[in-house]
Scaffold this active site. Sequence first.
Site, PDB file in Angstrom:
ATOM      1  N   TYR A 140      20.032 -14.499  20.702  1.00 18.00           N
ATOM      2  CA  TYR A 140      20.647 -13.197  20.920  1.00 18.00           C
ATOM      3  C   TYR A 140      21.317 -12.720  19.631  1.00 18.00           C
ATOM      4  O   TYR A 140      21.248 -11.539  19.289  1.00 18.00           O
ATOM      5  CB  TYR A 140      21.674 -13.280  22.058  1.00 18.00           C
ATOM      6  CG  TYR A 140      21.046 -13.575  23.400  1.00 18.00           C
ATOM      7  CD1 TYR A 140      20.448 -12.571  24.150  1.00 18.00           C
ATOM      8  CD2 TYR A 140      21.056 -14.867  23.931  1.00 18.00           C
ATOM      9  CE1 TYR A 140      19.872 -12.835  25.376  1.00 18.00           C
ATOM     10  CE2 TYR A 140      20.485 -15.147  25.154  1.00 18.00           C
ATOM     11  CZ  TYR A 140      19.887 -14.127  25.878  1.00 18.00           C
ATOM     12  OH  TYR A 140      19.300 -14.392  27.093  1.00 18.00           O
ATOM     13  N   ASN A 163      16.053  -5.032  30.778  1.00 10.94           N
ATOM     14  CA  ASN A 163      14.727  -4.645  30.307  1.00 10.94           C
ATOM     15  C   ASN A 163      13.846  -4.274  31.504  1.00 10.94           C
ATOM     16  O   ASN A 163      13.586  -5.116  32.360  1.00 10.94           O
ATOM     17  CB  ASN A 163      14.111  -5.823  29.537  1.00 10.94           C
ATOM     18  CG  ASN A 163      12.679  -5.581  29.119  1.00 10.94           C
ATOM     19  OD1 ASN A 163      12.209  -4.451  29.095  1.00 10.94           O
ATOM     20  ND2 ASN A 163      11.984  -6.654  28.795  1.00 10.94           N
ATOM     21  N   CYS A 171      11.425 -10.023  26.540  1.00  6.96           N
ATOM     22  CA  CYS A 171      12.817 -10.461  26.497  1.00  6.96           C
ATOM     23  C   CYS A 171      12.936 -11.960  26.789  1.00  6.96           C
ATOM     24  O   CYS A 171      13.964 -12.568  26.482  1.00  6.96           O
ATOM     25  CB  CYS A 171      13.677  -9.646  27.460  1.00  6.96           C
ATOM     26  SG  CYS A 171      13.095  -9.646  29.170  1.00  6.96           S
ATOM     27  N   HIS A 172      11.881 -12.553  27.348  1.00  7.69           N
ATOM     28  CA  HIS A 172      11.923 -14.004  27.621  1.00  7.69           C
ATOM     29  C   HIS A 172      11.942 -14.812  26.323  1.00  7.69           C
ATOM     30  O   HIS A 172      12.270 -15.992  26.348  1.00  7.69           O
ATOM     31  CB  HIS A 172      10.737 -14.426  28.496  1.00  7.69           C
ATOM     32  CG  HIS A 172       9.401 -14.163  27.884  1.00  7.69           C
ATOM     33  ND1 HIS A 172       8.755 -12.932  27.995  1.00  7.69           N
ATOM     34  CD2 HIS A 172       8.568 -14.950  27.155  1.00  7.69           C
ATOM     35  CE1 HIS A 172       7.595 -12.998  27.362  1.00  7.69           C
ATOM     36  NE2 HIS A 172       7.456 -14.212  26.839  1.00  7.69           N
ATOM     37  N   GLU A 198       3.336 -19.880  26.469  1.00  4.81           N
ATOM     38  CA  GLU A 198       3.115 -19.452  25.087  1.00  4.81           C
ATOM     39  C   GLU A 198       3.091 -20.618  24.120  1.00  4.81           C
ATOM     40  O   GLU A 198       2.337 -20.612  23.143  1.00  4.81           O
ATOM     41  CB  GLU A 198       4.180 -18.432  24.682  1.00  4.81           C
ATOM     42  CG  GLU A 198       4.076 -17.131  25.492  1.00  4.81           C
ATOM     43  CD  GLU A 198       5.044 -16.064  25.024  1.00  4.81           C
ATOM     44  OE1 GLU A 198       5.735 -16.262  24.001  1.00  4.81           O
ATOM     45  OE2 GLU A 198       5.106 -14.999  25.681  1.00  4.81           O
TER      46      GLU A 198
END
Length: 201
Positions: A140, A163, A171-172, A198
């Site tokens: 962040y 979001n 945003c993850h 991912e």
Amino acid sequence: MNDITDLLAATADTDGDALARLRAGLATRAAAQDLLDVAFTTVDSPVGPLLLAATERGLLRVAYAREDHDAVLEALAHKVSPRILRAPQRLDRASRELDEYFAGTRTAFDLPLDHALSHGFRQLVQSRLPDIGYGTTLSYKQVAELVGSPAAVRAVGTACATNPLPVVVPCHRVVKSDGGIGQYVGGVEAKAALLELESAA
């Protein structure tokens, strides 16, 4: 209008095919007459059913089941337009790209987006989230620095939490400075699943 009346009458005799045709017909007619402001559909995913909503400008909303899809649709009717209807055709491209993402064959989304649900600093933060590469994360604090407001760490957290386009606007990929996963609109389990997907690619 006779064909719609016929379809309504037929719903009593069939298992739902007529109702599906009626809905499709209504969506087509509404779009043709410029009466459809927000189209929506739901798609299955490894992180649960996702509600997708779009205007003519682009994808407007992605919502997890835990957000309560009915409540999300009601909010869209108030904030954007009451002319909202299930019309999957408008969301075919978004559905396909999400399928590809969850299959591990897509690393970036190429969809027109409608950012009407975010404003000011939140929209600024959300517009930069796609800059975080697939399979990587930023804290962040790093995102706050990225948008030129290094002291606005909490505001970045709020921008991520609100979001309206999770998964598509990633945003993850924003985590805590101490390595903790942090909160997520879809739940911590969904966030962990996306990051694991991912990292495995």
